[in-house]
Design a protein around this motif. Structure first.
Motif, PDB file in Angstrom:
ATOM      1  N   LEU A 141      40.376  38.677  41.527  1.00 52.64           N
ATOM      2  CA  LEU A 141      39.720  38.464  40.238  1.00 52.64           C
ATOM      3  C   LEU A 141      38.569  37.467  40.323  1.00 52.64           C
ATOM      4  O   LEU A 141      37.737  37.405  39.415  1.00 52.64           O
ATOM      5  N   PHE A 142      38.560  36.670  41.394  1.00 57.26           N
ATOM      6  CA  PHE A 142      37.515  35.648  41.504  1.00 57.26           C
ATOM      7  C   PHE A 142      36.159  36.336  41.617  1.00 57.26           C
ATOM      8  O   PHE A 142      36.027  37.369  42.283  1.00 57.26           O
ATOM      9  N   PRO A 143      35.141  35.800  40.954  1.00 59.67           N
ATOM     10  CA  PRO A 143      33.836  36.491  40.895  1.00 59.67           C
ATOM     11  C   PRO A 143      33.177  36.647  42.259  1.00 59.67           C
ATOM     12  O   PRO A 143      33.322  35.798  43.147  1.00 59.67           O
ATOM     13  N   ARG A 144      32.436  37.754  42.402  1.00 61.24           N
ATOM     14  CA  ARG A 144      31.646  38.035  43.599  1.00 61.24           C
ATOM     15  C   ARG A 144      30.169  38.056  43.217  1.00 61.24           C
ATOM     16  O   ARG A 144      29.820  38.213  42.043  1.00 61.24           O
ATOM     17  N   HIS A 145      29.328  37.901  44.221  1.00 62.00           N
ATOM     18  CA  HIS A 145      27.890  37.782  43.935  1.00 62.00           C
ATOM     19  C   HIS A 145      27.312  39.048  43.320  1.00 62.00           C
ATOM     20  O   HIS A 145      26.315  38.991  42.595  1.00 62.00           O
ATOM     21  N   ASP A 146      27.925  40.227  43.575  1.00 57.72           N
ATOM     22  CA  ASP A 146      27.368  41.472  43.049  1.00 57.72           C
ATOM     23  C   ASP A 146      27.916  41.835  41.659  1.00 57.72           C
ATOM     24  O   ASP A 146      27.621  42.906  41.140  1.00 57.72           O
ATOM     25  N   ASP A 147      28.691  40.921  41.058  1.00 53.93           N
ATOM     26  CA  ASP A 147      29.254  41.207  39.728  1.00 53.93           C
ATOM     27  C   ASP A 147      28.191  41.279  38.638  1.00 53.93           C
ATOM     28  O   ASP A 147      28.443  41.835  37.558  1.00 53.93           O
ATOM     29  N   ILE A 148      27.024  40.671  38.878  1.00 55.21           N
ATOM     30  CA  ILE A 148      25.984  40.694  37.839  1.00 55.21           C
ATOM     31  C   ILE A 148      25.227  42.019  37.830  1.00 55.21           C
ATOM     32  O   ILE A 148      24.449  42.278  36.912  1.00 55.21           O
TER      33      ILE A 148
END
Length: 395
Positions: A141-148
């Motif tokens: 669940l921790f955010p990744r750089h490509d989530d945007i």
């Protein structure tokens, strides 16, 4: 109008409140606040009784043998702060500063207390802890750089991200506004910046009317709302792991924005909400200015152009501790760039560069061109802002 030790002074309307270590003086005409030690408060008390400066100085030197008491110098400082109304019965010309026009008084304090009361304080704390537990149990669940990058078209991603971030910032600031109204304090929203990020800021100047404990709640109010948004986003992802791509992308972006906002609050080299909490708990105000002053004396390459701040002996350890947090905040920022921002730029570049090889009639070409123009304008404005700041510092 000359000051002598035989002079008597009259002060403008003020209100004095005991704070953590010293006292807060409110100029009731301008709405400005000043922090002063006990010796100054005793001096002001005797000034208000109409005693001469020389008599006050003798009493204070006897009562405070370890203090450097100079009533003429102190009186001059009060004049410069526009806190003196008359000298020997003669009116002092004061540059009247109008009180800042604050608003949101149409929001009832009851609404504010609905969101910020003893029960909700526990609820916000529990939500914050649950969020941490969810990340520990579900690291994916921790955010990744490509989530945007929710969409395939970069221009839409940029616009969507800007709108989405603005809404989250607005909700964050709404937390501060409602917390202010819970204490029946007026406020307003302003546009400011943190480094190269344009941000909304809630005017919290009137928090000095409250006790230090109540001030902390107001400083943390935005993070409380961030925690709730993060909790909702995580729960939706867990409940609908195979949901519609847009909903999943939206929740990923929400987690990304909320997590980075919380981490960003730990960057104490900027005046974030947690910086003000730290400042408030320690009772050591103007910490950033004092730390920069201390660092500049230790390292010749770091030059501080801020005015000289008085560091009391009991504040030295606090300033040193903050200096450590200051450097840790810089390290956190560098880590964020390495983990998120630089990979985002690389990812965007890989998606856009092939578009320039496409014919002008293709969607990929115009996506690459418009996105590049948007980024270029942002970089130009950023460079101009830095250049303008550099010029002001050189003056």
């Amino acid at each position: 109008m000359s000051l002598t030790l035989n002079s008597t002074l009259s002060m403008v309307p003020i209100e004095i409140r005991k704070d953590n270590k010293r006292y807060i003086i409110e100029d009731q005409t301008s709405g400005e606040f000043f922090e002063m030690p006990e010796v100054c408060i005793d001096a002001i008390s005797m000034i208000c009784k109409g005693e001469q400066l020389g008599d006050i100085e003798r009493v204070l030197k006897r009562n405070y043998p370890d203090e450097d008491v100079d009533l003429l110098d102190f009186a001059q400082q009060l004049i410069e702060l526009d806190l003196i109304d008359k000298i020997d019965g003669n009116k002092v010309e004061i540059q009247h500063k109008a009180k800042a026009k604050l608003g949101f008084i149409w929001i009832s304090p009851r609404i504010g207390k609905f969101f910020f009361n003893h029960f909700t304080y526990l609820l916000y704390g529990a939500v914050f802890i649950i969020n941490i537990i969810l990340f520990l149990l579900h690291p994916s669940l921790f955010p990744r750089h490509d989530d945007i990058f929710v969409f395939d078209i970069m221009v839409i991603n940029l616009i969507f991200w800007m709108v989405f971030t603005f809404l989250f910032v607005l909700i964050h600031e709404l937390g501060h506004v409602l917390a202010m109204r819970a204490h029946n304090l007026p406020t307003k929203l302003e546009i400011g910046h943190r480094m190269f990020f344009v941000v909304l800021l809630t005017d919290m100047s009137s928090v000095w009317k409250l006790t230090p404990k109540d001030r902390n709640v107001l400083f943390l109010a935005g993070l409380c709302f961030d925690s709730v948004l993060l909790f909702i986003s995580l729960i939706v992802q867990l409940m609908f792991p195979n949901g519609h791509w847009f909903i999943i992308g939206l929740m990923n972006l929400a987690v990304f924005d909320a997590v980075l906002r919380v981490i960003y609050q730990c960057c104490f080299y900027m005046k974030t909400d947690l910086y003000f909490v730290f400042e408030n708990i320690t009772g050591c105000y103007n910490l950033m200015e004092m730390a920069k002053q201390t660092i500049s004396k230790k390292f010749s390459f770091f030059k501080s152009k801020s005015s000289e701040e008085v560091v009391f002996s009991e504040e030295i350890k606090t300033v040193f501790l903050y200096s450590i947090f200051y450097f840790l905040g810089v390290i956190i920022t560098i880590v964020l760039y390495i983990i998120y921002f630089i990979p985002e730029i690389i990812y965007a570049g890989k998606q856009l560069l092939p578009g320039f090889a496409q014919p002008p009639t293709s969607l990929q070409f115009w996506d690459a061109l418009i996105f590049s123009l948007q980024v270029s304008i942002f970089i130009i404005l950023l460079l101009y802002s830095w250049w303008k700041k550099y010029r002001l510092n050189k003056m």
